[in-house]
Scaffold this active site. Structure first.
Site, PDB file in Angstrom:
ATOM      1  N   ASP A 155      -6.286   1.352   1.048  1.00  0.00           N
ATOM      2  CA  ASP A 155      -6.209   1.559   2.495  1.00  0.00           C
ATOM      3  C   ASP A 155      -7.576   1.239   3.089  1.00  0.00           C
ATOM      4  O   ASP A 155      -8.460   0.735   2.414  1.00  0.00           O
ATOM      5  CB  ASP A 155      -5.802   2.992   2.814  1.00  0.00           C
ATOM      6  CG  ASP A 155      -6.819   3.989   2.311  1.00  0.00           C
ATOM      7  OD1 ASP A 155      -7.996   3.625   2.134  1.00  0.00           O
ATOM      8  OD2 ASP A 155      -6.459   5.147   2.087  1.00  0.00           O
TER       9      ASP A 155
ATOM     10  N   LYS B  10       0.820  -1.206   0.000  1.00  0.00           N
ATOM     11  CA  LYS B  10       0.000   0.000   0.000  1.00  0.00           C
ATOM     12  C   LYS B  10       0.860   1.266   0.000  1.00  0.00           C
ATOM     13  O   LYS B  10       0.632   2.188  -0.771  1.00  0.00           O
ATOM     14  CB  LYS B  10      -0.941  -0.003   1.207  1.00  0.00           C
ATOM     15  CG  LYS B  10      -1.804   1.226   1.311  1.00  0.00           C
ATOM     16  CD  LYS B  10      -1.405   2.027   2.512  1.00  0.00           C
ATOM     17  CE  LYS B  10      -1.871   3.457   2.382  1.00  0.00           C
ATOM     18  NZ  LYS B  10      -1.358   4.254   3.492  1.00  0.00           N
TER      19      LYS B  10
END
Length: 219
Positions: A139, A121
DNA sequence: CTCCCGATAT
DNA sequence: ATATCAGGAG
């Protein structure tokens, strides 16, 4: 699951609601961005910015983070939470940057994920925001919104969510949509009290409709 | 899967 | 009091 046309409607609605969604982590260069994103795990952007305001004045280069004691660095980021892990990661990350990348932040996703505290991420955010490479960092907001709206399935893993989004969204819209999904999740489709009652996408949101029914019963 | 963890909203 | 916050490592 939403159809292609319905997803298009979602993207257009996101664009209307948050036309200039952007990265809210304050930074002036790729190095500061890496630090800020690494610090942002399980913590709000607002709090990260409060800490990095002073942090980035004190620490300019990777060498600066290695020049102080671990305790001092911990103390400088303490209010963010998970500070022991994050301080350790930052030091290790800075060592790697100096030893293997001449003190610069690598531009390749695969190289970025080798850095301590930088997972998929975070690497996606860095390549997208710092280097302009199309990417969708999944996220907590992106995951929640995608699942509530039915853009992906509830049981999907984070990686599966990312793959689905990449498949269903044109590549030239990835980075923009990614930020709009976050804004939509952060300010509208919130985790605790989503604004379903005024949501322009309620007509195609199963989850929202379910919530509205429950609210009616309660009233 | 669990652990890391303080600040803030509800 | 409890849930949540731009997750990652073991």
């Amino acid at each position: 699951m939403l159809t292609k046309v319905q997803i298009r409607e979602c993207l257009d609605t996101f664009a209307e609601m948050f036309p200039d969604a952007h990265c809210e982590l304050v930074h002036e260069n790729p190095f500061e961005l890496v630090i800020a994103v690494a610090l942002s795990a399980q913590c709000t952007d607002a709090l990260v910015n409060k800490v990095t305001k002073n942090l980035f004045k004190k620490y300019k280069k990777p060498e600066d983070y290695l020049a102080v004691s671990l305790e001092e660095l911990q103390s400088d980021i303490k209010s963010i939470g998970l500070y022991r892990n994050k301080a350790k990661n930052i030091r290790s990350l800075c060592e790697t940057l100096i030893e293997k990348y001449n003190g610069e932040v690598p531009r390749e996703h695969e190289e970025l994920t080798k850095l301590a505290g930088v997972g998929r991420k975070t690497a996606n955010v860095v390549v997208s925001v710092a280097f302009g490479v199309p990417a969708i960092a999944v996220d907590t907001h992106v995951e929640r919104v995608s699942k509530r709206l039915g853009i992906c399935r509830w049981k999907d893993s984070v990686l599966e969510v990312e793959k689905t989004l990449m498949r269903k969204i044109p590549k030239d819209e990835w980075s923009q949509t990614h930020h709009r999904l976050i804004f939509f999740g952060r300010y509208h489709c919130k985790a605790q009290s989503p604004k379903c009652d005024i949501c322009p996408l309620l007509h195609l949101c199963r989850e929202g409709q379910k919530r509205m029914k429950k609210e009616k019963k309660h009233a």
